[in-house]
Motif scaffolding. Structure first.
Motif, short mmCIF file in Angstrom:
data_model
loop_
_atom_site.label_atom_id
_atom_site.label_comp_id
_atom_site.label_asym_id
_atom_site.label_seq_id
_atom_site.Cartn_x
_atom_site.Cartn_y
_atom_site.Cartn_z
N GLU A 124 50.17 44.82 33.47
CA GLU A 124 51.18 44.40 34.44
C GLU A 124 52.36 45.34 34.36
O GLU A 124 52.86 45.63 33.29
N GLU A 125 52.79 45.84 35.53
CA GLU A 125 53.92 46.75 35.59
C GLU A 125 55.12 46.13 36.29
O GLU A 125 56.21 46.69 36.25
N GLY A 126 54.91 45.01 36.94
CA GLY A 126 56.02 44.35 37.62
C GLY A 126 55.53 43.22 38.49
O GLY A 126 54.33 42.96 38.59
N ARG A 127 56.49 42.55 39.10
CA ARG A 127 56.19 41.43 39.99
C ARG A 127 57.12 41.45 41.17
O ARG A 127 58.31 41.73 41.02
N LEU A 128 56.57 41.15 42.31
CA LEU A 128 57.38 40.88 43.48
C LEU A 128 57.52 39.37 43.52
O LEU A 128 56.57 38.65 43.84
N LYS A 129 58.68 38.89 43.12
CA LYS A 129 58.91 37.45 42.97
C LYS A 129 58.85 36.73 44.31
O LYS A 129 59.43 37.16 45.30
N GLU A 130 58.11 35.63 44.31
CA GLU A 130 57.98 34.76 45.47
C GLU A 130 57.77 35.54 46.76
O GLU A 130 58.39 35.29 47.78
N GLN A 131 56.86 36.46 46.72
CA GLN A 131 56.56 37.36 47.83
C GLN A 131 55.60 36.75 48.85
O GLN A 131 55.56 37.16 49.99
N LEU A 132 54.83 35.77 48.41
CA LEU A 132 53.76 35.22 49.24
C LEU A 132 53.90 33.71 49.35
O LEU A 132 54.04 33.02 48.33
N TYR A 133 53.85 33.22 50.57
CA TYR A 133 53.88 31.77 50.80
C TYR A 133 52.48 31.31 51.15
O TYR A 133 51.91 31.73 52.15
N ARG A 134 51.90 30.50 50.29
CA ARG A 134 50.52 30.08 50.48
C ARG A 134 50.39 28.62 50.05
O ARG A 134 50.85 28.25 48.97
N ASN A 135 49.79 27.80 50.87
CA ASN A 135 49.54 26.38 50.56
C ASN A 135 50.81 25.64 50.18
O ASN A 135 50.83 24.86 49.24
N GLY A 136 51.88 25.91 50.91
CA GLY A 136 53.13 25.17 50.72
C GLY A 136 53.95 25.58 49.52
O GLY A 136 54.87 24.85 49.13
N ALA A 137 53.65 26.71 48.90
CA ALA A 137 54.40 27.15 47.73
C ALA A 137 54.55 28.66 47.73
O ALA A 137 53.75 29.38 48.34
N TRP A 138 55.57 29.13 47.02
CA TRP A 138 55.81 30.57 46.87
C TRP A 138 55.08 31.08 45.65
O TRP A 138 55.02 30.41 44.62
N HIS A 139 54.53 32.30 45.78
CA HIS A 139 53.77 32.93 44.69
C HIS A 139 54.22 34.38 44.53
O HIS A 139 54.59 35.04 45.50
N ASP A 140 54.12 34.86 43.29
CA ASP A 140 54.44 36.27 43.02
C ASP A 140 53.25 37.15 43.39
O ASP A 140 52.10 36.72 43.38
N VAL A 141 53.55 38.41 43.66
CA VAL A 141 52.54 39.44 43.75
C VAL A 141 52.70 40.28 42.49
O VAL A 141 53.77 40.81 42.21
N VAL A 142 51.64 40.34 41.70
CA VAL A 142 51.65 41.05 40.43
C VAL A 142 51.22 42.49 40.67
O VAL A 142 50.19 42.74 41.30
N LEU A 143 52.01 43.43 40.17
CA LEU A 143 51.69 44.85 40.28
C LEU A 143 51.10 45.29 38.94
O LEU A 143 51.69 45.07 37.89
N MET A 144 49.91 45.87 39.00
CA MET A 144 49.23 46.30 37.78
C MET A 144 48.84 47.76 37.91
O MET A 144 48.58 48.24 39.01
N GLY A 145 48.80 48.45 36.78
CA GLY A 145 48.44 49.86 36.79
C GLY A 145 47.52 50.19 35.63
O GLY A 145 47.48 49.50 34.61
N LEU A 146 46.78 51.28 35.81
CA LEU A 146 45.87 51.76 34.79
C LEU A 146 45.95 53.28 34.74
O LEU A 146 45.69 53.95 35.73
N LEU A 147 46.32 53.80 33.58
CA LEU A 147 46.33 55.23 33.37
C LEU A 147 44.94 55.69 32.95
O LEU A 147 44.22 54.98 32.23
N LYS A 148 44.57 56.88 33.37
CA LYS A 148 43.24 57.43 33.05
C LYS A 148 42.97 57.38 31.55
O LYS A 148 41.88 56.99 31.14
N ARG A 149 43.94 57.73 30.74
CA ARG A 149 43.71 57.80 29.29
C ARG A 149 43.49 56.42 28.66
O ARG A 149 42.99 56.31 27.56
N LYS A 150 43.85 55.35 29.38
CA LYS A 150 43.68 54.00 28.83
C LYS A 150 42.43 53.30 29.36
O LYS A 150 42.08 52.23 28.91
N TYR A 151 41.77 53.93 30.33
CA TYR A 151 40.58 53.30 30.91
C TYR A 151 39.42 53.40 29.95
O TYR A 151 39.12 54.45 29.41
N LYS A 152 38.75 52.28 29.74
CA LYS A 152 37.56 52.24 28.90
C LYS A 152 36.42 51.74 29.74
O LYS A 152 36.42 50.62 30.21
N ARG A 153 35.40 52.56 29.94
CA ARG A 153 34.26 52.24 30.82
C ARG A 153 33.58 50.93 30.46
O ARG A 153 33.26 50.14 31.30
#
Length: 178
Positions: A147-176
């Motif tokens: 997880e690299e960050g969150r867009l707080k209460e970015q999405l309104y779904r089913n009567g509630a606000w939800h975050d959008v989670v931003l995630m990242g993966l660097l090549k050197r950390k990827y494990k097949r």
């Protein structure tokens, strides 16, 4: 270009996939987990969308097929590819709900990441996931995304606000085989 795993293969998205992709795109249960908008699309909208992807120089989209049956079960893409800074955003949708939670998405995503890191030589891939999509978040964490960050209460779904989670993966950390 064809990518083959144990149970799935990826093949380039084509105009012939419009009907299948159109069904997934208009399945509100499928889109609930991946689309910020729950609009209904016309077939012409979907055909236009596929054409724009196919003609784009900054995206690569692939249909996920089950090898045993040849059945299309989803789509995965690299979008907003920045070749200068060697990064891209990745997405995946398993459109056929019979294939949810059975490891097909993980295998397909691993094939896409192998392509991103080994063939395109990207340094980093990122994604966005809705905070309520715990199944997807667990998958991404198993593949070493952080997880690299969150867009707080970015999405309104089913009567509630939800975050959008931003995630990242660097090549050197990827494990097949993680």
């Amino acid at each position: 270009m064809l990518f083959i795993g144990e149970r799935v293969r990826l093949r380039k998205l084509s105009s012939e996939d419009a009907g299948t992709y159109h069904e997934w795109r208009n399945d509100l249960e499928v889109m609930h987990y991946t689309s910020p908008s729950l609009d209904v699309f016309t077939l012409a909208d979907t055909e236009s969308f596929i054409t724009s992807i196919a003609e784009s120089t900054t995206s690569k989209s692939y249909i996920i097929e089950e090898i045993k049956t040849g059945k299309p079960i989803g789509i995965t893409s690299l979008i907003n590819i920045d070749f200068t800074n060697r990064n891209a955003e990745c997405i995946i949708d398993i459109g056929d709900k019979d294939y949810w939670s059975k490891g097909f998405g993980r295998e397909a995503f691993q094939l896409l990441l192998e392509f991103a890191f080994k063939e395109l030589n990207l340094h980093k891939v990122v994604l966005r996931v809705f905070s309520f999509n715990e199944r997807a978040i667990k998958l991404y964490q198993k593949l070493s995304f952080e997880e690299e960050g969150r867009l707080k209460e970015q999405l309104y779904r089913n009567g509630a606000w939800h975050d959008v989670v931003l995630m990242g993966l660097l090549k050197r950390k990827y494990k097949r085989n993680s």
